[in-house]
Design a protein around this motif. Sequence first.
Motif, mmCIF file in Angstrom:
data_model
loop_
_atom_site.group_PDB
_atom_site.id
_atom_site.type_symbol
_atom_site.label_atom_id
_atom_site.label_comp_id
_atom_site.label_asym_id
_atom_site.label_seq_id
_atom_site.Cartn_x
_atom_site.Cartn_y
_atom_site.Cartn_z
ATOM 1 N N LYS A 320 0.830 -1.199 0.000
ATOM 2 C CA LYS A 320 0.000 0.000 0.000
ATOM 3 C C LYS A 320 0.867 1.253 0.000
ATOM 4 O O LYS A 320 0.624 2.214 -0.762
ATOM 5 C CB LYS A 320 -0.917 -0.031 1.223
ATOM 6 N N THR A 322 3.912 1.379 -1.010
ATOM 7 C CA THR A 322 4.619 1.425 -2.294
ATOM 8 C C THR A 322 3.726 2.005 -3.378
ATOM 9 O O THR A 322 4.161 2.810 -4.222
ATOM 10 C CB THR A 322 5.090 0.016 -2.674
ATOM 11 N N LEU A 323 2.477 1.592 -3.374
ATOM 12 C CA LEU A 323 1.541 2.139 -4.356
ATOM 13 C C LEU A 323 1.367 3.633 -4.155
ATOM 14 O O LEU A 323 1.270 4.408 -5.135
ATOM 15 C CB LEU A 323 0.189 1.400 -4.247
ATOM 16 N N GLU A 403 8.126 0.172 -8.957
ATOM 17 C CA GLU A 403 7.318 -0.791 -9.709
ATOM 18 C C GLU A 403 7.839 -2.214 -9.500
ATOM 19 O O GLU A 403 7.053 -3.156 -9.344
ATOM 20 C CB GLU A 403 7.331 -0.433 -11.197
ATOM 21 N N ARG A 406 6.827 -3.209 -6.138
ATOM 22 C CA ARG A 406 5.394 -3.526 -6.144
ATOM 23 C C ARG A 406 5.152 -4.925 -6.692
ATOM 24 O O ARG A 406 4.395 -5.716 -6.106
ATOM 25 C CB ARG A 406 4.648 -2.497 -6.987
ATOM 26 N N GLU A 410 3.707 -7.935 -4.577
ATOM 27 C CA GLU A 410 2.492 -8.621 -5.011
ATOM 28 C C GLU A 410 2.753 -10.118 -5.200
ATOM 29 O O GLU A 410 1.914 -10.957 -4.835
ATOM 30 C CB GLU A 410 1.997 -7.994 -6.308
#
Length: 443
Positions: A320, A322-323, A403, A406, A410
């Motif tokens: 979260k 990171t986003l 990215e 992320r 994920e």
Amino acid sequence: MSSEVLVSKPQYDRAVVPGLLDEGAPRELEAAQPSSGLVTAGFRSAKYTPAEWFSSYRSLLQQAGADHLSAQTIQQESRILCEDTETTTVHNQTNGTRLLGERLQDIHRWKSELQEHINRLVADTEALQAMKMRLEKALDATETPYAIATDNLTCRSRRLGPDLVLDCVEEELLKEVDLIKSVQALLKRTMAQVATQIKLNREAKQTLEFDWSDKYEAYTLDNQCGRYNNKSTDTQHHAVSTSMLEQISNIPSWVNFTQDNINKALREEKATHNLRELAEQVLLDTTKDLRVQCYNVDQAFLQRCAEQMDAKIQLEMKLKQTLEQIGAQERNIVALQKAIQDKDAPQRVAESRLYHRSLRPNMELCRDEPQLSLEREVKQIGATLESLQQQLSDARRSLSQLEESRMALEKDIMCKGHSLFIEREKCMTQRKLYPTISTLSGY
């Protein structure tokens, strides 16, 4: 025809009966009186003398008296012998009946003891058979935890990426598999011992039953013998039975034979008791060990699931963040790009001014204050653009790293979710089917 009589005269041994003649009897001459003549010869040849006559009837009297005395003696002796033999016969028969009764008591006592041990062996054998069934059920019950443990290992081998780790759950599952194999081997050995003891109990029981059957038959025969009396109508002579049979046992060997059989039964009863205690302890220990290991595995699963859940939560929080950082960095890149674009017009203005002022003629091309200011402005805009380009490059590189983070987050979150699904939905759900203590104990 001659008138001579051809019958000889009886001869008497006068010496056998001395003193037969008393003093009143006429004395006979040693030699016969001469005959009157040949005319009387036939009449004299068949006649006795008076002495012979006296000797004959007195000899008969004496012989009759002797026979009378002998008969009286024999009669008295016979009466005494009959009385003695009757007393002896009655005594012997009474003693034989008493001994048969005592023998019946001994046989009944041994027969009752044999029956008691036979009943014990039957009960012990039935208890061992029940124990054998419990061991078989317990052995069958171990197949379920073995299947659960191996399936857990198989499921956990499908974990992804860094989650495919030799953790405490893996170690406990391997311990559980080894424990179940050792428990199964122990139960099989115990079952073999129980089967062997059942065979020994049946052999001992068969030996006792043979002995009991012989004693039952002997008891029946001795009881029948004890009921015989002088008025029994089913008795008869058996001359051969009075002789001692060959290979007949004596009292010590008879007692020792039965006592050895009973001692063997006692040994098997003690061995059965010890084996039952051993089997019961084996079931208790194996059940306890399996349940303790099951608890350890479950606790390891819970701990591992908690760790994975914490890691997943932290990863999700970091994702979260990171986003958010990716969004901020993207906005920063846009701002930097706009700032660079915004510097384009001032740069064009300053460069245009310098260019046009460089067209001034002759002495007018002077490094005056505007000129210096414009040069400083152009340098400052160039430096600003260079700084903004470097910052934009750093921002783009940072965005690329964000990215990548992320995607890694994920991916790791997906691995953690997959691992949690395996741990909780697959493994822990299957472990709810683990047998209970009573099932593992063979009930």
